[in-house]
Design an enzyme around this catalytic site. Structure first.
Site, PDB file in Angstrom:
ATOM      1  N   HIS A  96       0.854  -1.200   0.000  1.00 39.26           N
ATOM      2  CA  HIS A  96       0.000   0.000   0.000  1.00 39.26           C
ATOM      3  C   HIS A  96       0.887   1.247   0.000  1.00 39.26           C
ATOM      4  O   HIS A  96       1.977   1.249   0.583  1.00 39.26           O
ATOM      5  CB  HIS A  96      -0.923   0.002   1.227  1.00 39.26           C
ATOM      6  N   GLU A 168      -4.036   2.206  -7.273  1.00 38.29           N
ATOM      7  CA  GLU A 168      -4.461   3.281  -6.382  1.00 38.29           C
ATOM      8  C   GLU A 168      -3.516   4.469  -6.556  1.00 38.29           C
ATOM      9  O   GLU A 168      -2.420   4.481  -5.976  1.00 38.29           O
ATOM     10  CB  GLU A 168      -4.403   2.805  -4.929  1.00 38.29           C
ATOM     11  N   GLY A 174      -7.175   9.076   0.342  1.00 37.09           N
ATOM     12  CA  GLY A 174      -7.299   9.802   1.598  1.00 37.09           C
ATOM     13  C   GLY A 174      -8.064  11.110   1.480  1.00 37.09           C
ATOM     14  O   GLY A 174      -8.498  11.517   0.403  1.00 37.09           O
ATOM     15  N   SER A 215     -10.317   7.289  -2.984  1.00 35.83           N
ATOM     16  CA  SER A 215     -11.507   8.140  -2.911  1.00 35.83           C
ATOM     17  C   SER A 215     -12.719   7.526  -3.618  1.00 35.83           C
ATOM     18  O   SER A 215     -13.522   8.239  -4.234  1.00 35.83           O
ATOM     19  CB  SER A 215     -11.213   9.548  -3.459  1.00 35.83           C
TER      20      SER A 215
END
Ligand SMILES: O=C(COP(=O)(O)O)[C@@H](O)CO
Length: 254
Positions: A96, A168, A174, A215
């Site tokens: 991640h 991502e 975030g 998001s």
């Protein structure tokens, strides 16, 4: 796990202690999800075993947020693949952007972890993504190709379809992120599919599930999933509440 399902999952990141995780898992165990959806949740380590126990026999798969590549040893603070398997998890999230940015995760350690996960029968969920700078210099594709090639280096054609990939964009993740527009995701996922086929061959490369994350909300999830080569979504904030998670999963195929 359903082979052709649309994957809809969430990592709780560093949220929900043991009590809140168990309450959420109990709620999830009572919920139904459309047959076409493969739901998954990724709780913190402190709740992993409890959440696995409560969701065992349900349709919701459970994963860990990270792991070490060694089975055991003097690695203070780390969690091994054997420990994760023993908890009952089926998935493990690897690479991640928060781990790459703040905790020194590299393409090389991602590759070591992918091999370790596969050795232990865990499905790796490999996260890849371009930074805002890389996006602005138009080197997104180069970054993603490098991350994918290193992550899958040495993985056999038989094992490759076990791997899940989440694209991502770092700039989309975030509270300060902005969701990628659908046309960009479509172009990028088309490109990722070509890279995967190039790495693993047509059959294995086409079988890999490609998720989008960053998001994602109840409002935009279905739009992403409708795109070619988007086989699901990986959601943060918008799915931490389990009712919102269920609604988002249902909305994806409505
Ligand atoms: O980080 C992710 C997305 O977070 P958002 O809060 O949805 O931007 C993804 O990896 C799911 O945890």
């Amino acid at each position: 796990m359903e082979r052709d399902a649309i994957w809809v999952g969430t990592s709780w990141k560093m949220n929900k202690g043991p009590a809140a995780s168990v309450a959420a898992a109990n709620e999830l165990a009572r919920m139904s999800f459309p047959a076409a959806i493969q739901p998954f949740v990724i709780p913190p380590f402190t709740s992993l075993k409890d959440v696995c126990d409560r969701l065992s026999g349900s349709r919701v798969a459970v994963g860990a947020q990270n792991m070490h590549w060694q089975d055991e040893g003097a690695w203070t603070g780390e969690i091994s693949p054997t420990m994760i398997s023993e908890c009952g998890a089926e998935l493990v999230e690897i690479g991640h952007s928060e781990r790459r940015t703040y905790f020194g995760e590299t393409d090389h350690t991602v590759n070591l972890k992918v091999h370790a996960a596969l050795r232990h029968g865990l499905r790796p969920l490999v996260c890849i993504g371009d930074t805002a700078d890389e996006y602005s210099y138009s080197v997104t594709n180069e970054t993603l190709a490098r991350q994918l090639k290193v992550a899958l280096h040495g993985v056999s054609e038989d094992d490759v379809p076990q791997v899940l990939i989440a694209y991502e964009p770092v700039w989309a993740i975030g509270a300060s992120g902005r969701p990628a527009d659908a046309a960009f995701v479509e172009r990028t996922h088309n490109y990722l599919r070509k890279v995967l086929i190039n790495i693993a061959g047509s059959s294995a490369g086409s079988a890999i599930k490609l998720l989008y994350g960053g998001s994602v909300t109840q409002d935009n999830a279905a739009g992403y999933v409708a795109l070619p080569h988007v086989n699901g979504v990986f959601v943060g904030r918008a799915a931490w509440n389990v009712e919102h998670f269920q609604a988002l999963a249902e909305g994806v195929i409505a």
